[in-house]
Design a protein around this motif. Structure first.
Motif, PDB file in Angstrom:
ATOM      1  N   SER A   1       0.824  -1.199   0.000  1.00 15.32           N
ATOM      2  CA  SER A   1       0.000   0.000   0.000  1.00 15.32           C
ATOM      3  C   SER A   1       0.858   1.249   0.000  1.00 15.32           C
ATOM      4  O   SER A   1       1.872   1.320   0.699  1.00 15.32           O
ATOM      5  CB  SER A   1      -0.894   0.001   1.242  1.00 15.32           C
ATOM      6  N   GLN A   2       0.471   2.212  -0.803  1.00  9.94           N
ATOM      7  CA  GLN A   2       1.175   3.493  -0.839  1.00  9.94           C
ATOM      8  C   GLN A   2       0.239   4.603  -0.401  1.00  9.94           C
ATOM      9  O   GLN A   2      -0.954   4.579  -0.679  1.00  9.94           O
ATOM     10  CB  GLN A   2       1.638   3.818  -2.260  1.00  9.94           C
ATOM     11  N   HIS A   3       0.846   5.585   0.223  1.00  6.59           N
ATOM     12  CA  HIS A   3       0.060   6.736   0.660  1.00  6.59           C
ATOM     13  C   HIS A   3       0.919   7.991   0.648  1.00  6.59           C
ATOM     14  O   HIS A   3       2.083   7.930   1.085  1.00  6.59           O
ATOM     15  CB  HIS A   3      -0.464   6.504   2.082  1.00  6.59           C
ATOM     16  N   PRO A   4       0.458   9.120   0.165  1.00  8.25           N
ATOM     17  CA  PRO A   4      -0.867   9.318  -0.424  1.00  8.25           C
ATOM     18  C   PRO A   4      -0.911   8.858  -1.874  1.00  8.25           C
ATOM     19  O   PRO A   4       0.113   8.680  -2.505  1.00  8.25           O
ATOM     20  CB  PRO A   4      -1.034  10.843  -0.330  1.00  8.25           C
ATOM     21  N   SER A   5      -2.099   8.675  -2.397  1.00 11.54           N
ATOM     22  CA  SER A   5      -2.223   8.271  -3.800  1.00 11.54           C
ATOM     23  C   SER A   5      -2.042   9.486  -4.709  1.00 11.54           C
ATOM     24  O   SER A   5      -1.585   9.354  -5.842  1.00 11.54           O
ATOM     25  CB  SER A   5      -3.576   7.619  -4.043  1.00 11.54           C
ATOM     26  N   ARG A   6      -2.419  10.645  -4.208  1.00  8.04           N
ATOM     27  CA  ARG A   6      -2.220  11.883  -4.975  1.00  8.04           C
ATOM     28  C   ARG A   6      -1.840  12.987  -4.007  1.00  8.04           C
ATOM     29  O   ARG A   6      -2.389  13.072  -2.917  1.00  8.04           O
ATOM     30  CB  ARG A   6      -3.504  12.302  -5.689  1.00  8.04           C
ATOM     31  N   VAL A   7      -0.894  13.814  -4.423  1.00 10.20           N
ATOM     32  CA  VAL A   7      -0.497  14.939  -3.584  1.00 10.20           C
ATOM     33  C   VAL A   7      -0.072  16.094  -4.478  1.00 10.20           C
ATOM     34  O   VAL A   7       0.586  15.892  -5.500  1.00 10.20           O
ATOM     35  CB  VAL A   7       0.623  14.541  -2.596  1.00 10.20           C
TER      36      VAL A   7
ATOM     37  N   CYS B   1       1.837  19.788  -4.074  1.00 13.72           N
ATOM     38  CA  CYS B   1       2.598  20.595  -3.123  1.00 13.72           C
ATOM     39  C   CYS B   1       3.183  21.800  -3.833  1.00 13.72           C
ATOM     40  O   CYS B   1       3.277  21.846  -5.056  1.00 13.72           O
ATOM     41  CB  CYS B   1       3.708  19.767  -2.476  1.00 13.72           C
ATOM     42  N   LYS B   2       3.586  22.755  -3.037  1.00 15.04           N
ATOM     43  CA  LYS B   2       4.192  23.962  -3.583  1.00 15.04           C
ATOM     44  C   LYS B   2       5.677  23.743  -3.823  1.00 15.04           C
ATOM     45  O   LYS B   2       6.341  22.978  -3.112  1.00 15.04           O
ATOM     46  CB  LYS B   2       3.996  25.135  -2.627  1.00 15.04           C
ATOM     47  N   SER B   3       6.160  24.416  -4.819  1.00  8.93           N
ATOM     48  CA  SER B   3       7.579  24.336  -5.145  1.00  8.93           C
ATOM     49  C   SER B   3       8.409  24.749  -3.933  1.00  8.93           C
ATOM     50  O   SER B   3       8.090  25.725  -3.250  1.00  8.93           O
ATOM     51  CB  SER B   3       7.867  25.266  -6.337  1.00  8.93           C
ATOM     52  N   GLY B   4       9.436  23.965  -3.636  1.00 10.36           N
ATOM     53  CA  GLY B   4      10.304  24.282  -2.513  1.00 10.36           C
ATOM     54  C   GLY B   4       9.980  23.529  -1.242  1.00 10.36           C
ATOM     55  O   GLY B   4      10.789  23.494  -0.311  1.00 10.36           O
ATOM     56  N   THR B   5       8.806  22.925  -1.199  1.00  9.12           N
ATOM     57  CA  THR B   5       8.427  22.160  -0.008  1.00  9.12           C
ATOM     58  C   THR B   5       8.850  20.701  -0.172  1.00  9.12           C
ATOM     59  O   THR B   5       9.308  20.282  -1.242  1.00  9.12           O
ATOM     60  CB  THR B   5       6.917  22.232   0.250  1.00  9.12           C
ATOM     61  N   SER B   6       8.671  19.939   0.909  1.00  9.62           N
ATOM     62  CA  SER B   6       9.025  18.516   0.879  1.00  9.62           C
ATOM     63  C   SER B   6       7.782  17.664   0.997  1.00  9.62           C
ATOM     64  O   SER B   6       6.804  18.055   1.641  1.00  9.62           O
ATOM     65  CB  SER B   6       9.980  18.192   2.028  1.00  9.62           C
ATOM     66  N   VAL B   7       7.824  16.518   0.378  1.00 11.35           N
ATOM     67  CA  VAL B   7       6.678  15.605   0.383  1.00 11.35           C
ATOM     68  C   VAL B   7       7.160  14.210   0.745  1.00 11.35           C
ATOM     69  O   VAL B   7       8.171  13.739   0.200  1.00 11.35           O
ATOM     70  CB  VAL B   7       6.012  15.556  -1.001  1.00 11.35           C
ATOM     71  N   LYS B   8       6.408  13.562   1.646  1.00 12.42           N
ATOM     72  CA  LYS B   8       6.766  12.202   2.043  1.00 12.42           C
ATOM     73  C   LYS B   8       5.745  11.215   1.490  1.00 12.42           C
ATOM     74  O   LYS B   8       4.534  11.419   1.630  1.00 12.42           O
ATOM     75  CB  LYS B   8       6.824  12.069   3.561  1.00 12.42           C
ATOM     76  N   ILE B   9       6.237  10.139   0.901  1.00 17.17           N
ATOM     77  CA  ILE B   9       5.376   9.068   0.386  1.00 17.17           C
ATOM     78  C   ILE B   9       5.705   7.799   1.151  1.00 17.17           C
ATOM     79  O   ILE B   9       6.886   7.456   1.310  1.00 17.17           O
ATOM     80  CB  ILE B   9       5.605   8.846  -1.124  1.00 17.17           C
ATOM     81  N   GLU B  10       4.666   7.121   1.617  1.00 22.68           N
ATOM     82  CA  GLU B  10       4.864   5.896   2.386  1.00 22.68           C
ATOM     83  C   GLU B  10       4.539   4.657   1.565  1.00 22.68           C
ATOM     84  O   GLU B  10       3.600   4.656   0.769  1.00 22.68           O
ATOM     85  CB  GLU B  10       3.967   5.904   3.624  1.00 22.68           C
ATOM     86  N   CYS B  11       5.299   3.621   1.813  1.00 22.76           N
ATOM     87  CA  CYS B  11       5.075   2.339   1.147  1.00 22.76           C
ATOM     88  C   CYS B  11       5.048   1.269   2.229  1.00 22.76           C
ATOM     89  O   CYS B  11       6.036   1.101   2.959  1.00 22.76           O
ATOM     90  CB  CYS B  11       6.204   2.069   0.153  1.00 22.76           C
ATOM     91  N   ARG B  12       3.931   0.601   2.354  1.00 20.85           N
ATOM     92  CA  ARG B  12       3.776  -0.414   3.399  1.00 20.85           C
ATOM     93  C   ARG B  12       3.441  -1.779   2.814  1.00 20.85           C
ATOM     94  O   ARG B  12       2.587  -1.894   1.935  1.00 20.85           O
ATOM     95  CB  ARG B  12       2.634  -0.043   4.353  1.00 20.85           C
ATOM     96  N   SER B  13       4.099  -2.783   3.339  1.00 19.82           N
ATOM     97  CA  SER B  13       3.690  -4.149   3.013  1.00 19.82           C
ATOM     98  C   SER B  13       2.700  -4.543   4.099  1.00 19.82           C
ATOM     99  O   SER B  13       3.003  -4.486   5.282  1.00 19.82           O
ATOM    100  CB  SER B  13       4.905  -5.082   2.999  1.00 19.82           C
ATOM    101  N   LEU B  14       1.487  -4.908   3.692  1.00 15.79           N
ATOM    102  CA  LEU B  14       0.411  -5.058   4.656  1.00 15.79           C
ATOM    103  C   LEU B  14       0.375  -6.409   5.357  1.00 15.79           C
ATOM    104  O   LEU B  14      -0.033  -6.501   6.500  1.00 15.79           O
ATOM    105  CB  LEU B  14      -0.938  -4.788   3.985  1.00 15.79           C
ATOM    106  N   ASP B  15       0.734  -7.460   4.723  1.00 13.65           N
ATOM    107  CA  ASP B  15       0.666  -8.748   5.392  1.00 13.65           C
ATOM    108  C   ASP B  15       1.890  -9.615   5.119  1.00 13.65           C
ATOM    109  O   ASP B  15       1.816 -10.840   5.149  1.00 13.65           O
ATOM    110  CB  ASP B  15      -0.627  -9.499   5.033  1.00 13.65           C
ATOM    111  N   PHE B  16       2.999  -8.960   4.855  1.00 16.98           N
ATOM    112  CA  PHE B  16       4.247  -9.697   4.741  1.00 16.98           C
ATOM    113  C   PHE B  16       5.396  -8.767   5.083  1.00 16.98           C
ATOM    114  O   PHE B  16       5.243  -7.552   5.122  1.00 16.98           O
ATOM    115  CB  PHE B  16       4.429 -10.278   3.325  1.00 16.98           C
TER     116      PHE B  16
END
Lengths: 109, 116
Positions: B5-11, B13-28
């Motif tokens: 699972s990844q989050h967020p699916s859409r984001v 942001c403004k130029s110059g800012t930072s964005v974090k994307i998460e990647c989770r393995s849900l059952d392994f």
């Protein structure tokens, strides 16, 4: 030269047609081969692995020619739902997957 | 079955800012995860290999200081795009191999980043 090369298409075929996609790879150390399907703006999904002996899954047949470094995918009796981009994928000894640019297929009624 | 699972699916942001994307393995558990980037009408390009408990391995041409990867647990890897620019706008996808479940590699649903 790209490591995995595919004809980008698009291939426009009528329902029921047979269509074939080809792919070549440049790294002879490649060990595993796959076809993935990617729908527009979605993640790729594994369609099938490809083996030297050739393998079939329903309407889909994949072939690998290691000597020529060539992979193919044949789709028989095309359905509207087969419309997508088909990605040729190889990997070496690690889990790194190297993707081709994909071949776009559009099946029309 | 195994799911990534990844989050967020859409984001956006403004130029110059930072964005974090998460990647989770849900059952392994996944000791290794991979981050890809895909520009429109282009192939998925591997950016880096994320290793649990150690530094990520970056592909040639990918700036490690711009694309920060953290793999703090066996089920979570994060990609932070720092000081984002419009040219960073892309589709980012992670993948992971399930330990002990053959060689199947599972992909997350992807994250669309738009930098304005």
């Amino acid at each position: 030269r790209k490591e995995v090369e595919q004809d980008p298409g698009p291939f426009n075929v009528p329902e029921g047609a047979t269509v074939a996609f080809n792919c070549t790879y440049s790294n002879s150390a490649s060990q595993s081969f796959f076809w993935y399907r990617q729908d527009c703006r979605k993640e790729p999904k594994l369609l099938m692995s490809v083996y030297s002996s050739g393998n079939e899954d329903g309407r889909f047949t994949a072939q690998l020619n290691r000597a020529s470094q060539y992979i193919s995918l044949l789709i028989r009796d095309s359905k509207l739902s087969d419309s997508a981009t088909y990605l040729c994928v190889v990997n070496r000894r690690t889990d790194k997957l190297i993707f081709g640019t994909g071949t776009r297929l559009q099946v029309f009624p | 079955g195994a799911v990534v699972s990844q989050h967020p699916s859409r984001v956006i942001c403004k130029s110059g800012t930072s964005v974090k994307i998460e990647c989770r393995s849900l059952d392994f558990q996944a000791t290794t995860m991979f981050w890809y980037r895909q520009f429109p009408k282009q192939s998925l390009m591997l950016m880096a290999t994320s290793n649990e408990g150690s530094k990520a391995t970056y592909e040639q041409g990918v700036e490690k200081d711009k694309f920060l990867i953290n793999h703090a647990s066996l089920t979570l890897s994060t990609l932070t795009v720092t000081s984002a620019h419009p040219e960073d706008s892309s589709f980012y996808i992670c993948s992971a191999r399930a330990l002990g479940v053959g060689n199947t590699i599972y992909f997350g649903e992807g994250s669309w980043l738009t930098v304005v």
